[in-house]
Design an enzyme around this catalytic site. Structure first.
Site, PDB file in Angstrom:
ATOM      1  CD  GLU A  76      -2.076   5.204   4.804  1.00  0.00           C
ATOM      2  OE1 GLU A  76      -1.631   5.324   5.948  1.00  0.00           O
ATOM      3  OE2 GLU A  76      -2.595   6.150   4.190  1.00  0.00           O
ATOM      4  CB  THR A 133      -0.904   0.012   1.253  1.00  0.00           C
ATOM      5  OG1 THR A 133      -1.422   1.338   1.436  1.00  0.00           O
ATOM      6  CG2 THR A 133      -0.161  -0.375   2.516  1.00  0.00           C
ATOM      7  CE1 TYR A 164      -3.995  -1.681   5.856  1.00  0.00           C
ATOM      8  CE2 TYR A 164      -3.036   0.411   5.159  1.00  0.00           C
ATOM      9  CZ  TYR A 164      -3.621  -0.807   4.852  1.00  0.00           C
ATOM     10  OH  TYR A 164      -3.825  -1.152   3.540  1.00  0.00           O
ATOM     11  CE  LYS A 214      -2.181  -4.294   4.026  1.00  0.00           C
ATOM     12  NZ  LYS A 214      -2.519  -5.325   3.021  1.00  0.00           N
TER      13      LYS A 214
HETATM   14  P1  NAP Z   1     -11.560  -4.337   2.274  1.00  0.00           P
HETATM   15  O1  NAP Z   1     -12.711  -3.995   1.392  1.00  0.00           O
HETATM   16  O2  NAP Z   1     -11.501  -3.798   3.646  1.00  0.00           O
HETATM   17  O3  NAP Z   1     -11.493  -5.948   2.333  1.00  0.00           O
HETATM   18  C1  NAP Z   1     -10.652  -6.600   3.258  1.00  0.00           C
HETATM   19  C2  NAP Z   1     -10.891  -8.084   3.144  1.00  0.00           C
HETATM   20  O4  NAP Z   1     -10.033  -8.747   4.066  1.00  0.00           O
HETATM   21  C3  NAP Z   1     -12.317  -8.547   3.481  1.00  0.00           C
HETATM   22  O5  NAP Z   1     -12.667  -9.601   2.627  1.00  0.00           O
HETATM   23  C4  NAP Z   1     -12.172  -9.056   4.912  1.00  0.00           C
HETATM   24  O6  NAP Z   1     -13.123 -10.021   5.263  1.00  0.00           O
HETATM   25  C5  NAP Z   1     -10.809  -9.697   4.809  1.00  0.00           C
HETATM   26  N1  NAP Z   1     -10.175  -9.919   6.107  1.00  0.00           N
HETATM   27  C6  NAP Z   1      -9.918  -9.019   7.081  1.00  0.00           C
HETATM   28  N2  NAP Z   1      -9.281  -9.599   8.113  1.00  0.00           N
HETATM   29  C7  NAP Z   1      -9.140 -10.913   7.788  1.00  0.00           C
HETATM   30  C8  NAP Z   1      -8.596 -12.036   8.455  1.00  0.00           C
HETATM   31  N3  NAP Z   1      -8.048 -11.942   9.673  1.00  0.00           N
HETATM   32  N4  NAP Z   1      -8.612 -13.226   7.815  1.00  0.00           N
HETATM   33  C9  NAP Z   1      -9.176 -13.353   6.592  1.00  0.00           C
HETATM   34  N5  NAP Z   1      -9.738 -12.330   5.926  1.00  0.00           N
HETATM   35  C10 NAP Z   1      -9.726 -11.119   6.519  1.00  0.00           C
HETATM   36  O7  NAP Z   1     -10.187  -3.950   1.559  1.00  0.00           O
HETATM   37  P2  NAP Z   1      -9.902  -3.592   0.024  1.00  0.00           P
HETATM   38  O8  NAP Z   1     -10.104  -2.143  -0.168  1.00  0.00           O
HETATM   39  O9  NAP Z   1     -10.574  -4.567  -0.838  1.00  0.00           O
HETATM   40  O10 NAP Z   1      -8.318  -3.809  -0.024  1.00  0.00           O
HETATM   41  C11 NAP Z   1      -7.772  -5.086  -0.375  1.00  0.00           C
HETATM   42  C12 NAP Z   1      -6.340  -5.160   0.114  1.00  0.00           C
HETATM   43  O11 NAP Z   1      -5.566  -4.149  -0.513  1.00  0.00           O
HETATM   44  C13 NAP Z   1      -6.163  -4.943   1.608  1.00  0.00           C
HETATM   45  O12 NAP Z   1      -5.079  -5.746   2.034  1.00  0.00           O
HETATM   46  C14 NAP Z   1      -5.786  -3.473   1.724  1.00  0.00           C
HETATM   47  O13 NAP Z   1      -5.030  -3.268   2.896  1.00  0.00           O
HETATM   48  C15 NAP Z   1      -4.952  -3.303   0.466  1.00  0.00           C
HETATM   49  N6  NAP Z   1      -4.965  -1.980  -0.142  1.00  0.00           N
HETATM   50  C16 NAP Z   1      -6.141  -1.359  -0.446  1.00  0.00           C
HETATM   51  C17 NAP Z   1      -6.128  -0.134  -1.100  1.00  0.00           C
HETATM   52  C18 NAP Z   1      -7.399   0.574  -1.459  1.00  0.00           C
HETATM   53  O14 NAP Z   1      -7.338   1.768  -1.785  1.00  0.00           O
HETATM   54  N7  NAP Z   1      -8.535  -0.116  -1.486  1.00  0.00           N
HETATM   55  C19 NAP Z   1      -4.900   0.455  -1.433  1.00  0.00           C
HETATM   56  C20 NAP Z   1      -3.718  -0.217  -1.121  1.00  0.00           C
HETATM   57  C21 NAP Z   1      -3.760  -1.451  -0.493  1.00  0.00           C
HETATM   58  P3  NAP Z   1     -14.551  -9.632   5.934  1.00  0.00           P
HETATM   59  O15 NAP Z   1     -15.478  -9.325   4.788  1.00  0.00           O
HETATM   60  O16 NAP Z   1     -14.891 -10.869   6.672  1.00  0.00           O
HETATM   61  O17 NAP Z   1     -14.301  -8.437   6.816  1.00  0.00           O
HETATM   62  O1  G4F Z   2     -10.655   6.850   2.841  1.00  0.00           O
HETATM   63  P1  G4F Z   2      -9.607   6.767   3.886  1.00  0.00           P
HETATM   64  O2  G4F Z   2     -10.011   6.156   5.172  1.00  0.00           O
HETATM   65  O3  G4F Z   2      -8.389   5.996   3.216  1.00  0.00           O
HETATM   66  P2  G4F Z   2      -6.838   5.916   3.600  1.00  0.00           P
HETATM   67  O4  G4F Z   2      -6.587   6.225   5.010  1.00  0.00           O
HETATM   68  O5  G4F Z   2      -6.097   6.716   2.584  1.00  0.00           O
HETATM   69  O6  G4F Z   2      -6.553   4.354   3.415  1.00  0.00           O
HETATM   70  C1  G4F Z   2      -7.022   3.657   2.263  1.00  0.00           C
HETATM   71  O7  G4F Z   2      -6.048   3.738   1.239  1.00  0.00           O
HETATM   72  C2  G4F Z   2      -4.788   3.096   1.565  1.00  0.00           C
HETATM   73  C3  G4F Z   2      -3.862   3.305   0.352  1.00  0.00           C
HETATM   74  O8  G4F Z   2      -3.214   4.528   0.465  1.00  0.00           O
HETATM   75  C4  G4F Z   2      -5.046   1.637   1.838  1.00  0.00           C
HETATM   76  F1  G4F Z   2      -3.859   1.007   2.095  1.00  0.00           F
HETATM   77  C5  G4F Z   2      -5.999   1.491   3.009  1.00  0.00           C
HETATM   78  O9  G4F Z   2      -6.275   0.108   3.191  1.00  0.00           O
HETATM   79  C6  G4F Z   2      -7.295   2.208   2.683  1.00  0.00           C
HETATM   80  O10 G4F Z   2      -7.917   1.548   1.616  1.00  0.00           O
HETATM   81  O11 G4F Z   2      -9.028   8.209   4.183  1.00  0.00           O
HETATM   82  C7  G4F Z   2      -8.505   9.037   3.180  1.00  0.00           C
HETATM   83  C8  G4F Z   2      -8.192  10.400   3.769  1.00  0.00           C
HETATM   84  C9  G4F Z   2      -7.399  10.344   5.079  1.00  0.00           C
HETATM   85  O12 G4F Z   2      -6.388  11.314   5.054  1.00  0.00           O
HETATM   86  C10 G4F Z   2      -8.419  10.720   6.146  1.00  0.00           C
HETATM   87  O13 G4F Z   2      -7.866  11.394   7.271  1.00  0.00           O
HETATM   88  O14 G4F Z   2      -9.439  11.028   4.089  1.00  0.00           O
HETATM   89  C11 G4F Z   2      -9.330  11.629   5.350  1.00  0.00           C
HETATM   90  N1  G4F Z   2     -10.675  11.752   5.926  1.00  0.00           N
HETATM   91  C12 G4F Z   2     -11.303  12.922   6.194  1.00  0.00           C
HETATM   92  N2  G4F Z   2     -12.505  12.677   6.739  1.00  0.00           N
HETATM   93  C13 G4F Z   2     -11.487  10.735   6.297  1.00  0.00           C
HETATM   94  C14 G4F Z   2     -12.633  11.334   6.816  1.00  0.00           C
HETATM   95  N3  G4F Z   2     -11.320   9.399   6.223  1.00  0.00           N
HETATM   96  C15 G4F Z   2     -12.359   8.636   6.661  1.00  0.00           C
HETATM   97  N4  G4F Z   2     -12.248   7.283   6.565  1.00  0.00           N
HETATM   98  N5  G4F Z   2     -13.515   9.172   7.196  1.00  0.00           N
HETATM   99  C16 G4F Z   2     -13.698  10.526   7.304  1.00  0.00           C
HETATM  100  O15 G4F Z   2     -14.716  10.990   7.782  1.00  0.00           O
END
Ligand code: NAP
Ligand code: G4F
Length: 356
Positions: free
Chosen positions: A133, A131, A155, A159
């Site tokens: 992050e 990520t 987190y 990671k």
């Molecule tokens: P998400 O919607 O939060 O999905 C997370 C998944 O992980 C869900 O299926 C959840 O299952 C499962 N999970 C959580 N804890 C677990 C455990 N202990 N054992 C088995 N399964 C578990 O996340 P996403 O946005 O699809 O992201 C996918 C991956 O990419 C994550 O690793 C995230 O950290 C990484 N990532 C995401 C982004 C982004 O912008 N979306 C960017 C960079 C990296 P449940 O449904 O049971 O909760």
């Molecule tokens: O949507 P966010 O919670 O995503 P964040 O923290 O960037 O993390 C996501 O992206 C990562 C990749 O860079 C992944 F690794 C991670 O698993 C996840 O998918 O927040 C985005 C930004 C932050 O700076 C937060 O402080 O939005 C700001 N924010 C402002 N108001 C908020 C809010 N975030 C959330 N969740 N809720 C608010 O009300």
């Protein structure tokens, strides 16, 4: 026919990746946690037929339970394993730091070990969901594969372990193990407590007459937001390369949370007028004067990541990958998808928790 195992298949990326691989005629297996209520709503929506036909199969397991991972990996013997499972919410990781370390950090190790212990080190290709992050308090902008890491949350730190253990197993055991360092990617399947979906849902409700105030945290945070469907295509490309490696996937464009709010409400014909500053900042409907957005400091993070902007040139040059959907289109589509969903929920008096 190739076989893929996806951990985190019930999440946003897992569901889109399953869809993508099924379209490529993969046999797809998913690792799921037992939940007291059904949590396969995303899969039911976009892979319902394959769930019924058995081309998509679900296996119980948990990233914090090595035995279950050993069993499932031994049983499936996948050609490709995509580790997408994680406690993926940054703010929540401050509340559950130890669990996050266990699942997001050591979880990756458990999978790599399960591959090895099942004698699959030369067969199973491994993808780790790393990520942006990891860059946290960024030391340079934009961030590339060569930018040093400085994670800013439990987190991010968890990671970091996942990233390096993937590199280590590649180097130590010659495994085809790669990291995708993905910048934020969104869409209609995004979890509702991430900021983009929180905003798109609030805009949709506003348009339908449910005018409750949207409480947000840091409006100045800037992210490189892309479309999740483009990113799962990139994950697959990474795994198809002859040599394992680490790649940044990003759009190379940055926008603030405030801009996201502006565009989302613009999609429903509401112009937001901002006034005040810091925790007293307010966003109003410019026409009616009604308050649309207020700040709630409980959404601030103890340590914030102010700006993430990726440099995706390596992915373009080596994989031929680039993002396709542009930011304004992404925001608008998310709002429209939420409007359709809210209308359906209302019309059918559906149970929100099960439907979403
Ligand atoms: P998400 O919607 O939060 O999905 C997370 C998944 O992980 C869900 O299926 C959840 O299952 C499962 N999970 C959580 N804890 C677990 C455990 N202990 N054992 C088995 N399964 C578990 O996340 P996403 O946005 O699809 O992201 C996918 C991956 O990419 C994550 O690793 C995230 O950290 C990484 N990532 C995401 C982004 C982004 O912008 N979306 C960017 C960079 C990296 P449940 O449904 O049971 O909760
Ligand atoms: O949507 P966010 O919670 O995503 P964040 O923290 O960037 O993390 C996501 O992206 C990562 C990749 O860079 C992944 F690794 C991670 O698993 C996840 O998918 O927040 C985005 C930004 C932050 O700076 C937060 O402080 O939005 C700001 N924010 C402002 N108001 C908020 C809010 N975030 C959330 N969740 N809720 C608010 O009300």
């Amino acid at each position: 026919m190739k076989t893929a195992l996806i951990t985190g298949i019930t999440g946003q990326d897992g569901a889109w990746l399953a869809r993508y691989l099924l379209d490529l005629q993969y046999e797809v297996h998913g690792l799921v946690r037992r939940a007291s209520s059904p949590n396969i709503h995303r899969l039911s929506r976009i892979c319902g037929d394959e769930l019924n036909s058995g081309q998509l199969r679900l296996n119980y397991g948990d990233l914090i339970d090595a035995g279950s991972l050993n069993r499932v990996i031994g049983h499936v013997a996948p050609d490709e394993l995509y580790n997408l499972a994680a406690q993926s919410h940054v703010l929540v990781s401050f509340e559950t730091p130890e669990y996050t370390a266990n699942a997001d950090g050591v979880g990756a190790l458990r999978l790599l070990e399960a591959i090895r212990q099942n004698g699959l080190a030369s067969k199973t290709r491994f993808y780790q969901a790393s990520t942006s992050e990891l860059y946290g308090k960024v030391v340079e902008t934009p961030q590339s594969e060569r930018t040093p890491f400085y994670p800013r949350s439990p987190y991010g730190v968890a990671k970091l372990y996942g990233y390096w253990i993937t590199v280590n197993y590649r180097e130590a055991y010659g495994m085809h193990a790669s990291n995708g360092i993905l910048f934020n990617h969104e869409g209609e399947l995004r979890g509702e407590i991430f900021v983009t979906r929180k905003i798109s849902k609030a805009a949709a409700r506003w348009a339908l007459g449910e005018r409750s105030i949207l409480f947000l945290g840091n409006l100045d945070a800037k992210r490189d937001w892309g479309d999740a469907r483009d990113y799962v295509r990139g994950m697959h490309l990474i795994v198809q390369q002859a040599e394992p490696d680490d790649y940044v996937l990003a759009t190379g464009e940055v926008h603030s949370v405030r801009e996201f709010v502006d565009l989302a409400f613009d999609a429903i014909g509401v112009k937001i007028e901002w006034s005040g500053s810091a925790t007293n900042e307010i966003g109003r409907d410019a026409l009616s004067g009604e308050i649309v957005v207020k700040i709630d400091p409980s959404f601030f993070r103890p340590t914030e990541v102010d700006l993430l902007l990726g440099d995706p040139r390596k992915a373009l040059n080596r994989l031929g990958w680039r993002h396709e959907r542009q930011f304004p289109e992404l925001v608008k589509d998310m709002v429209m998808a939420d409007m359709a969903r809210q209308k359906l929920i209302k019309a059918n008096n559906l149970n929100l928790e099960i439907f979403i």
